[in-house]
Motif scaffolding. Structure first.
Motif, PDB file in Angstrom:
ATOM      1  N   LYS A  80       0.842  -1.205   0.000  1.00 46.66           N
ATOM      2  CA  LYS A  80       0.000   0.000   0.000  1.00 46.66           C
ATOM      3  C   LYS A  80       0.873   1.250   0.000  1.00 46.66           C
ATOM      4  N   GLN A  81       1.903   1.222   0.854  1.00 47.85           N
ATOM      5  CA  GLN A  81       2.804   2.383   0.927  1.00 47.85           C
ATOM      6  C   GLN A  81       3.557   2.566  -0.384  1.00 47.85           C
ATOM      7  N   LEU A  82       3.984   1.443  -0.967  1.00 51.73           N
ATOM      8  CA  LEU A  82       4.730   1.515  -2.231  1.00 51.73           C
ATOM      9  C   LEU A  82       3.878   2.154  -3.324  1.00 51.73           C
ATOM     10  N   SER A  86       4.530   5.706  -5.151  1.00 48.88           N
ATOM     11  CA  SER A  86       4.775   5.738  -6.591  1.00 48.88           C
ATOM     12  C   SER A  86       3.736   6.592  -7.320  1.00 48.88           C
ATOM     13  N   THR A  87       2.495   6.607  -6.814  1.00 51.14           N
ATOM     14  CA  THR A  87       1.478   7.424  -7.498  1.00 51.14           C
ATOM     15  C   THR A  87       1.612   8.901  -7.124  1.00 51.14           C
ATOM     16  N   LYS A  88       2.136   9.143  -5.916  1.00 55.35           N
ATOM     17  CA  LYS A  88       2.328  10.537  -5.480  1.00 55.35           C
ATOM     18  C   LYS A  88       3.285  11.250  -6.435  1.00 55.35           C
ATOM     19  N   TYR A  89       4.295  10.508  -6.888  1.00 54.99           N
ATOM     20  CA  TYR A  89       5.295  11.117  -7.764  1.00 54.99           C
ATOM     21  C   TYR A  89       5.121  10.620  -9.200  1.00 54.99           C
ATOM     22  N   ASP A  90       3.892  10.385  -9.562  1.00 56.33           N
ATOM     23  CA  ASP A  90       3.619   9.852 -10.893  1.00 56.33           C
ATOM     24  C   ASP A  90       4.067  10.824 -11.987  1.00 56.33           C
TER      25      ASP A  90
ATOM     26  N   THR B 160      12.490  10.272  -0.995  1.00 56.33           N
ATOM     27  CA  THR B 160      11.571   9.229  -0.537  1.00 56.33           C
ATOM     28  C   THR B 160      11.990   7.878  -1.110  1.00 56.33           C
ATOM     29  N   ALA B 161      12.365   7.875  -2.404  1.00 54.93           N
ATOM     30  CA  ALA B 161      12.771   6.620  -3.048  1.00 54.93           C
ATOM     31  C   ALA B 161      14.068   6.083  -2.411  1.00 54.93           C
ATOM     32  N   GLU B 162      14.975   7.005  -2.062  1.00 50.95           N
ATOM     33  CA  GLU B 162      16.225   6.580  -1.405  1.00 50.95           C
ATOM     34  C   GLU B 162      15.943   5.930  -0.049  1.00 50.95           C
ATOM     35  N   ASN B 163      15.050   6.541   0.704  1.00 50.19           N
ATOM     36  CA  ASN B 163      14.680   5.967   2.009  1.00 50.19           C
ATOM     37  C   ASN B 163      14.082   4.577   1.831  1.00 50.19           C
ATOM     38  N   ARG B 164      13.227   4.466   0.826  1.00 46.99           N
ATOM     39  CA  ARG B 164      12.574   3.180   0.553  1.00 46.99           C
ATOM     40  C   ARG B 164      13.629   2.129   0.194  1.00 46.99           C
ATOM     41  N   LEU B 165      14.583   2.521  -0.658  1.00 46.14           N
ATOM     42  CA  LEU B 165      15.657   1.602  -1.070  1.00 46.14           C
ATOM     43  C   LEU B 165      16.473   1.167   0.155  1.00 46.14           C
ATOM     44  N   ASP B 166      16.832   2.121   1.024  1.00 47.30           N
ATOM     45  CA  ASP B 166      17.602   1.787   2.240  1.00 47.30           C
ATOM     46  C   ASP B 166      16.862   0.762   3.085  1.00 47.30           C
ATOM     47  N   ARG B 167      15.577   0.985   3.237  1.00 48.96           N
ATOM     48  CA  ARG B 167      14.778   0.079   4.083  1.00 48.96           C
ATOM     49  C   ARG B 167      14.717  -1.320   3.470  1.00 48.96           C
ATOM     50  N   ILE B 168      14.556  -1.366   2.136  1.00 51.16           N
ATOM     51  CA  ILE B 168      14.500  -2.669   1.464  1.00 51.16           C
ATOM     52  C   ILE B 168      15.847  -3.376   1.608  1.00 51.16           C
ATOM     53  N   MET B 169      16.936  -2.602   1.465  1.00 47.46           N
ATOM     54  CA  MET B 169      18.263  -3.220   1.576  1.00 47.46           C
ATOM     55  C   MET B 169      18.515  -3.736   3.001  1.00 47.46           C
ATOM     56  N   ARG B 170      18.029  -2.997   3.995  1.00 48.00           N
ATOM     57  CA  ARG B 170      18.173  -3.442   5.397  1.00 48.00           C
ATOM     58  C   ARG B 170      17.405  -4.742   5.631  1.00 48.00           C
ATOM     59  N   ASP B 171      16.248  -4.839   4.966  1.00 48.84           N
ATOM     60  CA  ASP B 171      15.386  -6.027   5.153  1.00 48.84           C
ATOM     61  C   ASP B 171      15.749  -7.156   4.195  1.00 48.84           C
ATOM     62  N   ASN B 230      10.351  -1.617  -9.765  1.00 51.76           N
ATOM     63  CA  ASN B 230      11.193  -2.698  -9.252  1.00 51.76           C
ATOM     64  C   ASN B 230      10.813  -3.052  -7.814  1.00 51.76           C
ATOM     65  N   PHE B 231      10.575  -2.025  -6.986  1.00 59.04           N
ATOM     66  CA  PHE B 231      10.200  -2.294  -5.590  1.00 59.04           C
ATOM     67  C   PHE B 231       8.898  -3.106  -5.547  1.00 59.04           C
ATOM     68  N   ILE B 232       7.957  -2.707  -6.393  1.00 60.73           N
ATOM     69  CA  ILE B 232       6.665  -3.403  -6.405  1.00 60.73           C
ATOM     70  C   ILE B 232       6.855  -4.839  -6.908  1.00 60.73           C
ATOM     71  N   ALA B 233       7.782  -5.013  -7.877  1.00 59.21           N
ATOM     72  CA  ALA B 233       8.058  -6.362  -8.392  1.00 59.21           C
ATOM     73  C   ALA B 233       8.621  -7.258  -7.270  1.00 59.21           C
ATOM     74  N   ILE B 234       9.502  -6.690  -6.433  1.00 59.55           N
ATOM     75  CA  ILE B 234      10.055  -7.483  -5.313  1.00 59.55           C
ATOM     76  C   ILE B 234       8.931  -7.825  -4.334  1.00 59.55           C
ATOM     77  N   SER B 235       8.099  -6.822  -4.070  1.00 57.47           N
ATOM     78  CA  SER B 235       6.968  -7.044  -3.158  1.00 57.47           C
ATOM     79  C   SER B 235       6.077  -8.176  -3.675  1.00 57.47           C
ATOM     80  N   ASP B 236       5.859  -8.198  -5.015  1.00 58.84           N
ATOM     81  CA  ASP B 236       5.037  -9.257  -5.619  1.00 58.84           C
ATOM     82  C   ASP B 236       5.716 -10.625  -5.496  1.00 58.84           C
ATOM     83  N   MET B 237       7.053 -10.625  -5.575  1.00 54.03           N
ATOM     84  CA  MET B 237       7.783 -11.901  -5.490  1.00 54.03           C
ATOM     85  C   MET B 237       7.616 -12.575  -4.126  1.00 54.03           C
ATOM     86  N   VAL B 238       7.571 -11.789  -3.057  1.00 50.76           N
ATOM     87  CA  VAL B 238       7.483 -12.395  -1.726  1.00 50.76           C
ATOM     88  C   VAL B 238       6.053 -12.671  -1.292  1.00 50.76           C
ATOM     89  N   LYS B 239       5.089 -12.278  -2.106  1.00 44.34           N
ATOM     90  CA  LYS B 239       3.681 -12.509  -1.730  1.00 44.34           C
ATOM     91  C   LYS B 239       3.333 -13.989  -1.775  1.00 44.34           C
TER      92      LYS B 239
END
Lengths: 123, 239
Positions: A80-82, A86-90, B160-171, B230-239
């Motif tokens: 949901k957050q993702l 992603s849509t916020k910066y579409d 925001t994307a950098e923060n998201r990437l950092d969090r994904i890399m930590r996890d 790419n982030f969403i693709a990873i999220s889909d992979m672990v679902k």
């Protein structure tokens, strides 16, 4: 004097006094209570441990059946957050914004031309 | 067949209504629609069969109404930009905010001038002067402000994307535990590609901060959008 001291050597406590004192000493001794508290704590500890253990086993059983999707357990991949980020910066939205300003400018120009021009409007 | 004079009488309430609707409008789309509506009414009057002396007064009202709608729309545009600037943290936004305040004030001065009792010639002169000001000053400055907003919105998207990437890399260890070993390589590539996309977006954005290049801003945003895919693709992979 020596005779008097020899007589004092044979002094014995009264039987009643002896029994009462013994009783006081025995009941006042901390040792039996300490042992009792220790036993009580150990029993309590084992009871709590058993309850917690049982709860953990039950949680494992329940979570095995109703486990959420793995991705939702990983906060960084919260879908949901993702999607929200992603849509916020579409890109398309930003492009639409830029186009909107151009459209506004175009309409304002047309309108100002019509205010300024005399005679009949249009072709 | 409706007589031209009657047509004019039918239009007057529409013009008045348009003015009120414009004054109350909070939505920029409404402002644009109101302008189009008053513009159409002016065209109708100009093309009517009325003689010039008959239509003079009503045409002045119609032209004034269009001008008021122009000012509404321009103010709506400024308010919109102001809101966007206020959300940014860059200190240079203050200069843009000051410009906006100045333009809003000028718009109100012009509104005061056109809503006094003036004749058609005066109205036309004010409109011509206003148009020239837009072409020589306003449009150039507003374009800079729009690009400034886009650049710094894009910069915040990168953060925001950098923060998201950092969090994904930590996890990432946990993420791998949810994947089959043969999927680890795919997930690692998705993360690496996202990392590169963000890096490239950052570089473009830094350049765009000085050049305010619109294409550059769009490219940076596209790269961020690709990183999120790419982030969403990873999220889909672990679902």
């Amino acid at each position: 004097m020596i005779n008097q001291l020899k007589q004092l050597q044979r002094i014995e406590p009264d039987a009643d006094f002896l029994a009462r004192s013994k009783k006081i000493i025995l009941t006042a001794s901390p040792k039996p209570e300490y042992i009792f508290q220790l036993r009580h704590a150990a029993t309590h500890f084992f009871k709590v441990s058993f309850a917690l253990g049982l709860m953990a086993v039950m949680l494992l059983v329940i979570s095995g059946r109703f486990a959420p999707a793995p991705a939702s357990l990983i906060a960084s991949l919260n879908s949901k957050q993702l999607v929200r980020e992603s849509t916020k910066y579409d890109f398309n939205l930003q492009l639409a914004e830029a186009q909107y300003y151009q459209e506004v400018d175009k309409q304002i120009n047309l309108a100002l031309n019509e205010i300024i021009s005399n005679g009949k409007a249009g072709p | 067949m409706v007589k031209p004079a009657l047509k004019v009488l039918l239009i007057i309430p529409l013009l008045a209504n348009g003015y009120l609707a414009g004054a109350k409008s909070a939505d920029r789309r409404t402002s644009l629609n109101n302008l189009q509506e008053s513009f159409d009414q002016l065209i109708t009057i100009k093309n009517s069969q009325l003689l010039l002396n008959e239509r003079g007064a009503i045409e002045l009202v119609a032209r004034t109404a269009v001008f008021n709608r122009v000012l509404d729309l321009a103010n709506e545009e400024l308010s919109d930009l102001k809101k966007k600037l206020e959300k940014l943290s860059n200190p240079d936004r203050l200069q843009h905010l000051n410009n906006i305040k100045e333009y809003q004030s000028y718009h109100e001065t012009v509104r005061g001038q056109i809503n006094r009792e003036i004749d058609l010639k005066e109205l036309v002169d004010i409109a011509a002067k206003f148009k020239q000001w837009r072409e020589t000053v306003y449009n150039k400055e507003i374009e800079k402000t729009i690009n400034f907003v886009l650049v710094f919105q894009s910069q915040e998207a990168i953060k925001t994307a950098e923060n998201r990437l950092d969090r994904i890399m930590r996890d990432f260890k946990i993420i791998k535990s949810y994947l089959m070993p043969n999927e680890w390589g795919v997930a690692e590539k998705l993360v690496d590609d996202a990392k590169n996309l963000i890096k490239e977006a950052k570089k473009i954005n830094v350049e765009a901060q000085t050049s305010f290049n619109e294409v550059g801003i769009q490219t940076a945003t596209q790269k961020i959008a690709a990183a999120y895919k790419n982030f969403i693709a990873i999220s889909d992979m672990v679902k």
